[in-house]
Write a protein that holds these residues in place. Structure first.
Motif, PDB file in Angstrom:
ATOM      1  N   LYS A 126      -3.195  -3.515 -14.965  1.00 33.35           N
ATOM      2  CA  LYS A 126      -3.397  -2.996 -13.616  1.00 33.35           C
ATOM      3  C   LYS A 126      -2.632  -1.682 -13.510  1.00 33.35           C
ATOM      4  O   LYS A 126      -1.412  -1.654 -13.676  1.00 33.35           O
ATOM      5  N   VAL A 127      -3.348  -0.591 -13.234  1.00 28.80           N
ATOM      6  CA  VAL A 127      -2.757   0.745 -13.289  1.00 28.80           C
ATOM      7  C   VAL A 127      -2.818   1.438 -11.927  1.00 28.80           C
ATOM      8  O   VAL A 127      -3.898   1.587 -11.344  1.00 28.80           O
ATOM      9  N   ASP A 128      -1.667   1.859 -11.435  1.00 27.92           N
ATOM     10  CA  ASP A 128      -1.607   2.812 -10.331  1.00 27.92           C
ATOM     11  C   ASP A 128      -1.291   4.178 -10.929  1.00 27.92           C
ATOM     12  O   ASP A 128      -0.524   4.268 -11.892  1.00 27.92           O
ATOM     13  N   SER A 129      -1.853   5.219 -10.362  1.00 26.80           N
ATOM     14  CA  SER A 129      -1.565   6.575 -10.834  1.00 26.80           C
ATOM     15  C   SER A 129      -1.096   7.431  -9.669  1.00 26.80           C
ATOM     16  O   SER A 129      -1.659   7.364  -8.566  1.00 26.80           O
ATOM     17  N   VAL A 130      -0.067   8.232  -9.930  1.00 28.93           N
ATOM     18  CA  VAL A 130       0.429   9.210  -8.962  1.00 28.93           C
ATOM     19  C   VAL A 130       0.474  10.547  -9.672  1.00 28.93           C
ATOM     20  O   VAL A 130       1.157  10.689 -10.702  1.00 28.93           O
ATOM     21  N   ILE A 131      -0.274  11.522  -9.187  1.00 28.98           N
ATOM     22  CA  ILE A 131      -0.291  12.836  -9.824  1.00 28.98           C
ATOM     23  C   ILE A 131       0.048  13.902  -8.795  1.00 28.98           C
ATOM     24  O   ILE A 131      -0.296  13.781  -7.617  1.00 28.98           O
ATOM     25  N   GLY A 132       0.770  14.937  -9.250  1.00 31.99           N
ATOM     26  CA  GLY A 132       1.240  15.952  -8.315  1.00 31.99           C
ATOM     27  C   GLY A 132       1.024  17.365  -8.815  1.00 31.99           C
ATOM     28  O   GLY A 132       1.076  17.621 -10.025  1.00 31.99           O
ATOM     29  N   PHE A 133       0.811  18.271  -7.866  1.00 34.16           N
ATOM     30  CA  PHE A 133       0.533  19.674  -8.175  1.00 34.16           C
ATOM     31  C   PHE A 133       1.158  20.551  -7.098  1.00 34.16           C
ATOM     32  O   PHE A 133       1.469  20.081  -6.005  1.00 34.16           O
ATOM     33  N   ARG A 134       1.296  21.846  -7.403  1.00 29.75           N
ATOM     34  CA  ARG A 134       1.880  22.748  -6.413  1.00 29.75           C
ATOM     35  C   ARG A 134       0.965  22.925  -5.204  1.00 29.75           C
ATOM     36  O   ARG A 134       1.430  22.998  -4.075  1.00 29.75           O
ATOM     37  N   ASN A 135      -0.339  23.031  -5.439  1.00 34.78           N
ATOM     38  CA  ASN A 135      -1.298  23.173  -4.350  1.00 34.78           C
ATOM     39  C   ASN A 135      -2.648  22.619  -4.784  1.00 34.78           C
ATOM     40  O   ASN A 135      -2.855  22.273  -5.960  1.00 34.78           O
ATOM     41  N   LYS A 136      -3.593  22.536  -3.856  1.00 34.01           N
ATOM     42  CA  LYS A 136      -4.872  21.887  -4.127  1.00 34.01           C
ATOM     43  C   LYS A 136      -5.705  22.629  -5.169  1.00 34.01           C
ATOM     44  O   LYS A 136      -6.535  22.021  -5.857  1.00 34.01           O
ATOM     45  N   ASP A 137      -5.504  23.947  -5.307  1.00 35.82           N
ATOM     46  CA  ASP A 137      -6.285  24.715  -6.276  1.00 35.82           C
ATOM     47  C   ASP A 137      -5.908  24.390  -7.716  1.00 35.82           C
ATOM     48  O   ASP A 137      -6.642  24.725  -8.650  1.00 35.82           O
ATOM     49  N   ASP A 150      -6.294   1.499 -10.338  1.00 35.31           N
ATOM     50  CA  ASP A 150      -6.461   0.587  -9.211  1.00 35.31           C
ATOM     51  C   ASP A 150      -6.124   1.292  -7.912  1.00 35.31           C
ATOM     52  O   ASP A 150      -6.702   1.008  -6.860  1.00 35.31           O
ATOM     53  N   LYS A 151      -5.156   2.214  -7.987  1.00 29.45           N
ATOM     54  CA  LYS A 151      -4.778   3.029  -6.829  1.00 29.45           C
ATOM     55  C   LYS A 151      -4.379   4.403  -7.334  1.00 29.45           C
ATOM     56  O   LYS A 151      -3.590   4.511  -8.273  1.00 29.45           O
ATOM     57  N   LEU A 152      -4.917   5.440  -6.738  1.00 29.02           N
ATOM     58  CA  LEU A 152      -4.578   6.815  -7.106  1.00 29.02           C
ATOM     59  C   LEU A 152      -4.041   7.550  -5.893  1.00 29.02           C
ATOM     60  O   LEU A 152      -4.648   7.528  -4.815  1.00 29.02           O
ATOM     61  N   THR A 153      -2.894   8.225  -6.073  1.00 28.93           N
ATOM     62  CA  THR A 153      -2.336   9.078  -5.031  1.00 28.93           C
ATOM     63  C   THR A 153      -2.161  10.474  -5.602  1.00 28.93           C
ATOM     64  O   THR A 153      -1.562  10.643  -6.667  1.00 28.93           O
ATOM     65  N   VAL A 154      -2.701  11.467  -4.908  1.00 27.97           N
ATOM     66  CA  VAL A 154      -2.604  12.861  -5.340  1.00 27.97           C
ATOM     67  C   VAL A 154      -1.736  13.609  -4.337  1.00 27.97           C
ATOM     68  O   VAL A 154      -2.065  13.693  -3.151  1.00 27.97           O
ATOM     69  N   MET A 155      -0.612  14.159  -4.838  1.00 29.19           N
ATOM     70  CA  MET A 155       0.338  14.862  -3.974  1.00 29.19           C
ATOM     71  C   MET A 155       0.302  16.360  -4.257  1.00 29.19           C
ATOM     72  O   MET A 155       0.034  16.784  -5.384  1.00 29.19           O
ATOM     73  N   THR A 156       0.586  17.166  -3.228  1.00 28.30           N
ATOM     74  CA  THR A 156       0.776  18.602  -3.415  1.00 28.30           C
ATOM     75  C   THR A 156       2.064  19.034  -2.734  1.00 28.30           C
ATOM     76  O   THR A 156       2.418  18.516  -1.662  1.00 28.30           O
ATOM     77  N   ASP A 157       2.756  19.973  -3.359  1.00 29.63           N
ATOM     78  CA  ASP A 157       4.030  20.446  -2.804  1.00 29.63           C
ATOM     79  C   ASP A 157       3.853  21.014  -1.406  1.00 29.63           C
ATOM     80  O   ASP A 157       4.724  20.838  -0.538  1.00 29.63           O
ATOM     81  N   ASP A 158       2.727  21.733  -1.194  1.00 32.02           N
ATOM     82  CA  ASP A 158       2.529  22.409   0.092  1.00 32.02           C
ATOM     83  C   ASP A 158       1.653  21.619   1.056  1.00 32.02           C
ATOM     84  O   ASP A 158       1.405  22.066   2.183  1.00 32.02           O
ATOM     85  N   GLY A 159       1.162  20.467   0.624  1.00 32.09           N
ATOM     86  CA  GLY A 159       0.331  19.648   1.505  1.00 32.09           C
ATOM     87  C   GLY A 159      -1.080  20.148   1.689  1.00 32.09           C
ATOM     88  O   GLY A 159      -1.805  19.669   2.568  1.00 32.09           O
ATOM     89  N   SER A 160      -1.507  21.090   0.857  1.00 34.29           N
ATOM     90  CA  SER A 160      -2.833  21.701   1.050  1.00 34.29           C
ATOM     91  C   SER A 160      -3.985  20.738   0.790  1.00 34.29           C
ATOM     92  O   SER A 160      -5.126  21.028   1.166  1.00 34.29           O
ATOM     93  N   ASN A 161      -3.728  19.592   0.151  1.00 31.85           N
ATOM     94  CA  ASN A 161      -4.786  18.584  -0.021  1.00 31.85           C
ATOM     95  C   ASN A 161      -4.654  17.449   0.985  1.00 31.85           C
ATOM     96  O   ASN A 161      -5.378  16.451   0.912  1.00 31.85           O
ATOM     97  N   GLY A 162      -3.707  17.579   1.924  1.00 34.92           N
ATOM     98  CA  GLY A 162      -3.503  16.548   2.926  1.00 34.92           C
ATOM     99  C   GLY A 162      -2.386  15.579   2.623  1.00 34.92           C
ATOM    100  O   GLY A 162      -2.005  14.780   3.489  1.00 34.92           O
ATOM    101  N   ASN A 163      -1.843  15.620   1.400  1.00 36.74           N
ATOM    102  CA  ASN A 163      -0.717  14.755   1.021  1.00 36.74           C
ATOM    103  C   ASN A 163       0.443  15.628   0.575  1.00 36.74           C
ATOM    104  O   ASN A 163       0.520  16.043  -0.573  1.00 36.74           O
ATOM    105  N   LYS A 164       1.359  15.915   1.490  1.00 37.73           N
ATOM    106  CA  LYS A 164       2.476  16.783   1.175  1.00 37.73           C
ATOM    107  C   LYS A 164       3.661  15.980   0.653  1.00 37.73           C
ATOM    108  O   LYS A 164       4.040  14.961   1.221  1.00 37.73           O
ATOM    109  N   GLY A 165       4.226  16.456  -0.439  1.00 41.58           N
ATOM    110  CA  GLY A 165       5.405  15.800  -0.979  1.00 41.58           C
ATOM    111  C   GLY A 165       5.401  15.777  -2.488  1.00 41.58           C
ATOM    112  O   GLY A 165       4.477  16.292  -3.130  1.00 41.58           O
ATOM    113  N   PHE A 166       6.436  15.174  -3.057  1.00 42.23           N
ATOM    114  CA  PHE A 166       6.575  15.082  -4.500  1.00 42.23           C
ATOM    115  C   PHE A 166       6.073  13.733  -4.992  1.00 42.23           C
ATOM    116  O   PHE A 166       5.911  12.780  -4.205  1.00 42.23           O
TER     117      PHE A 166
END
Length: 279
Positions: A126-137, A150-166
């Motif tokens: 069972k795999v959860d993935s959390v991936i992060g980038f500086r911005n949505k581009d 099973d669950k994926l969370t995509v984070m951006t430093d500036d929140g440009s994809n709607g999920n701000k944070g590390f």
């Protein structure tokens, strides 16, 4: 000579190439890497094997254009051939027996995190993935991770994809919401892996980090990937690239990596002049 059978840009600075290399395609496992030399006088560069297709004899490599070596590699296109390709090298990631895991990737490190997540999923973990980038581009591989998580969370430093944070924010949210993990795998910039490891140590979750970002020649001869793990000297390319994140001296690794900044800048500036590009 190893022919490039496909080349696709993922964004302005990252590309995915497919290379015909039957032996490597048949043998490579998640976590292993290859050494690439684009042209006769090019530097040797280690890249994690992103994917394999034993039926067609092809492997995939994702690279980020950051300096002279990757600019030379990027000058090659579909139909061109690499001068050299050696592998698979390094120890495969140990995944046997893991029932639940969270795979954490940062930036281009997601190209290393993905094959690990895929291998875990293939064995029934069972795999959860959390991936992060500086911005949505700069987001890459979102669909690929979604397909095997099973669950994926995509984070951006500036929140440009709607999920701000590390990525640490999302990982801790998962832990506090009773997502139980036998192992966390963290792959990305050294500071990111350091803080993921500090977080998982607080929660007593075993953590594996990939230190291939500090590798240079990939054979253990140059000493550039030397690091301290549990008070002992190790080399990322021959002893790893995976290590226990709770034992790695990240402060030392970060300090040593800064030693190369001036020479890297000179190499990058010269390559930009030769290829007429700006980075």
């Amino acid at each position: 000579m190893y022919k490039i059978t496909k080349k696709v840009y993922l964004n302005n600075t990252e590309a995915h190439i497919t290379v015909h290399a039957p032996f490597i395609a048949d043998k490579a496992k998640a976590g292993q890497f290859v050494i690439v030399r684009a042209k006769e006088n090019s530097a040797r560069i280690p890249f994690t094997v992103f994917d394999t297709n034993p039926k067609t004899g092809e492997i995939g490599i994702i690279y980020q254009i950051v300096g002279g070596g990757t600019l030379e590699l990027d000058s090659l296109n579909q139909g061109d051939s690499l001068q050299d390709l050696v592998g698979p090298l390094g120890n495969p990631t140990e995944i046997e027996g893991i029932k639940t895991a969270c795979v954490v990737g940062g930036g281009v490190g997601c190209a290393i995190a993905y094959p690990i997540a895929k291998a875990l999923n293939a064995q029934g973990t069972k795999v959860d993935s959390v991936i992060g980038f500086r911005n949505k581009d700069l987001i890459i591989l979102e669909d690929e991770f979604a397909a095997i998580s099973d669950k994926l969370t995509v984070m951006t430093d500036d929140g440009s994809n709607g999920n701000k944070g590390f990525v640490t924010t999302a990982l801790e949210d998962n832990i506090l919401n009773n997502r139980q993990y036998d192992m966390v795998f963290a792959i990305g910039p050294l500071p990111m892996m350091k803080f993921v490891s500090l977080l998982t140590k607080k929660h007593n979750i075993p953590t594996t980090v990939s230190m291939n970002s500090i590798m240079i020649d990939g054979t253990g001869m140059c000493g550039g990937c030397r690091l301290t793990v549990g008070g002992e000297m190790k080399f990322a390319c021959v002893d790893g690239p995976d290590f226990d994140g709770h034992l790695v001296d990240f402060d030392e690794a970060i300090s040593r990596s800064s030693m190369y900044k001036e020479s890297e800048k000179k190499s990058r500036d010269e390559a930009c002049r030769i290829f007429g590009k700006e980075l």
